[in-house]
Design a protein around this motif. Structure first.
Motif, short mmCIF file in Angstrom:
data_model
loop_
_atom_site.label_atom_id
_atom_site.label_comp_id
_atom_site.label_asym_id
_atom_site.label_seq_id
_atom_site.Cartn_x
_atom_site.Cartn_y
_atom_site.Cartn_z
N THR A 4 -1.72 43.51 -80.35
CA THR A 4 -0.55 43.52 -79.50
C THR A 4 -0.42 44.89 -78.82
OG1 THR A 4 0.55 42.02 -81.02
CG2 THR A 4 1.94 43.18 -79.43
N TYR A 5 -0.50 44.90 -77.48
CA TYR A 5 -0.38 46.15 -76.72
C TYR A 5 1.09 46.42 -76.41
CZ TYR A 5 -5.36 46.83 -75.92
OH TYR A 5 -6.69 47.08 -76.09
N MET A 6 1.46 47.70 -76.48
CA MET A 6 2.81 48.13 -76.15
C MET A 6 2.73 49.41 -75.33
SD MET A 6 4.92 47.68 -79.75
CE MET A 6 6.18 48.80 -79.22
N THR A 7 3.78 49.64 -74.54
CA THR A 7 3.98 50.92 -73.89
C THR A 7 5.29 51.47 -74.43
OG1 THR A 7 2.80 50.20 -71.91
CG2 THR A 7 4.28 52.11 -71.68
N VAL A 8 5.25 52.66 -74.99
CA VAL A 8 6.43 53.27 -75.60
C VAL A 8 6.72 54.58 -74.88
CG1 VAL A 8 7.48 54.13 -77.72
CG2 VAL A 8 5.88 52.21 -77.82
N ILE A 9 7.96 54.74 -74.46
CA ILE A 9 8.43 55.96 -73.81
C ILE A 9 9.36 56.66 -74.79
CG2 ILE A 9 9.72 56.91 -71.87
CD1 ILE A 9 8.97 54.32 -70.33
N GLY A 10 9.09 57.92 -75.09
CA GLY A 10 9.93 58.63 -76.05
C GLY A 10 9.57 60.10 -76.11
N ASN A 11 9.88 60.70 -77.25
CA ASN A 11 9.62 62.12 -77.46
C ASN A 11 8.77 62.31 -78.70
OD1 ASN A 11 12.37 61.99 -75.97
ND2 ASN A 11 11.59 64.05 -75.64
N VAL A 12 7.88 63.30 -78.64
CA VAL A 12 7.02 63.62 -79.77
C VAL A 12 7.89 64.22 -80.87
CG1 VAL A 12 5.03 64.97 -80.52
CG2 VAL A 12 5.07 63.97 -78.23
N ALA A 13 7.81 63.64 -82.08
CA ALA A 13 8.70 64.04 -83.17
C ALA A 13 8.12 65.13 -84.05
CB ALA A 13 9.04 62.81 -84.02
N ASN A 14 6.83 65.41 -83.96
CA ASN A 14 6.22 66.44 -84.79
C ASN A 14 5.07 67.10 -84.03
OD1 ASN A 14 4.59 64.08 -84.95
ND2 ASN A 14 3.53 64.96 -86.70
N LYS A 15 4.57 68.19 -84.57
CA LYS A 15 3.42 68.86 -83.95
C LYS A 15 2.20 67.94 -84.11
CE LYS A 15 0.50 72.91 -84.42
NZ LYS A 15 0.12 74.00 -85.30
N PRO A 16 1.49 67.65 -83.01
CA PRO A 16 0.30 66.81 -83.13
C PRO A 16 -0.71 67.41 -84.11
CG PRO A 16 0.94 66.98 -80.84
CD PRO A 16 1.79 67.96 -81.62
N ASP A 17 -1.30 66.55 -84.94
CA ASP A 17 -2.22 66.95 -86.00
C ASP A 17 -3.64 66.55 -85.60
OD1 ASP A 17 -3.28 67.68 -88.51
OD2 ASP A 17 -2.97 65.65 -89.29
N ARG A 18 -4.50 67.53 -85.40
CA ARG A 18 -5.90 67.28 -85.03
C ARG A 18 -6.76 67.43 -86.27
NH1 ARG A 18 -8.76 69.96 -79.76
NH2 ARG A 18 -10.68 68.76 -79.84
N ARG A 19 -7.59 66.41 -86.55
CA ARG A 19 -8.41 66.47 -87.75
C ARG A 19 -9.71 65.68 -87.56
NH1 ARG A 19 -4.62 62.81 -88.18
NH2 ARG A 19 -4.97 60.85 -89.23
N ASP A 20 -10.69 66.02 -88.38
CA ASP A 20 -11.97 65.31 -88.41
C ASP A 20 -11.89 64.21 -89.45
OD1 ASP A 20 -13.51 66.73 -86.47
OD2 ASP A 20 -13.63 68.41 -87.87
N THR A 21 -12.45 63.05 -89.12
CA THR A 21 -12.54 61.93 -90.06
C THR A 21 -14.00 61.48 -90.09
OG1 THR A 21 -12.23 60.15 -88.44
CG2 THR A 21 -10.23 61.20 -89.33
N PRO A 22 -14.36 60.63 -91.04
CA PRO A 22 -15.75 60.13 -91.07
C PRO A 22 -16.14 59.37 -89.81
CG PRO A 22 -14.66 59.71 -93.15
CD PRO A 22 -13.61 60.23 -92.22
N THR A 23 -15.15 58.82 -89.08
CA THR A 23 -15.46 58.06 -87.86
C THR A 23 -15.26 58.87 -86.58
OG1 THR A 23 -13.23 57.14 -87.87
CG2 THR A 23 -14.96 55.83 -88.91
N GLY A 24 -14.92 60.15 -86.69
CA GLY A 24 -14.75 61.00 -85.52
C GLY A 24 -13.47 61.80 -85.57
#
Length: 173
Positions: A4-24
């Motif tokens: 199910t695709y959605m488009t959500v308009i809002g505000n970022v609630a936390n600092k974006p978290d960048r991390r490495d995972t086994p899939t990228g």
């Protein structure tokens, strides 16, 4: 599975978290969206229900989101959503709504942004063709210095009008 695709308009609630995972590599953030409605009785805007979901950004979105999205930024996110259920270490069942973002962008109705392409043309900015990005010169454009932090994509530089609406200042050519 995401379907199910959605488009959500809002505000970022936390600092974006960048991390490495086994899939990228992935960048994740919480997005909050609150419905607003006009109350005739009170003659004012009221907050309605809120939706919070985790937005996961993969592949080509990783760098753009990591560099251009900060806590509090007004964004538009689009992609398939799902409800993920899990059990906490205390044995409690929980669920969280997640979006695998196809597209994330700043909401330009509520902020200002400067376009910076991933591949810049070499040479002076005056040789650029129409539509090419070029760095702003000092004193050019709408001031963004009142924004929350460098790299915040220019939002926060829009003065608030007396009626509470935010309009950009005129820019001299």
């Amino acid at each position: 599975m995401f379907e199910t695709y959605m488009t959500v308009i809002g505000n970022v609630a936390n600092k974006p978290d960048r991390r490495d995972t086994p899939t990228g590599e992935v960048v994740s953030f919480r997005l909050g969206s609150t419905a607003r409605y006009w109350s005739e009785e009170e003659k004012s805007w009221r907050d309605g229900n809120s939706l919070f979901l985790t937005v996961n950004c993969w592949r080509r979105l990783v760098n753009g989101v990591a560099l251009g999205v900060v806590k509090g930024a007004p964004v538009i996110a689009h992609g398939p959503v799902r409800l993920r259920e899990y059990t906490t270490t205390e044995g409690q069942r929980r669920s969280v709504m997640e979006m695998r973002a196809v597209s994330v962008g700043l909401d330009l109705a509520r902020c200002l942004a400067e376009r910076v392409d991933q591949q810049r043309r070499s040479g002076p900015a005056d040789d650029a063709e129409p539509g090419d990005a070029r760095p702003a010169r000092e004193g050019e454009g709408t001031p963004a210095s009142s924004g929350p932090a460098p790299g915040a994509a220019g939002y926060g530089g829009i003065p608030e009008a007396a009626d509470g609406l935010r309009e950009p200042e005129p820019v001299e050519a």
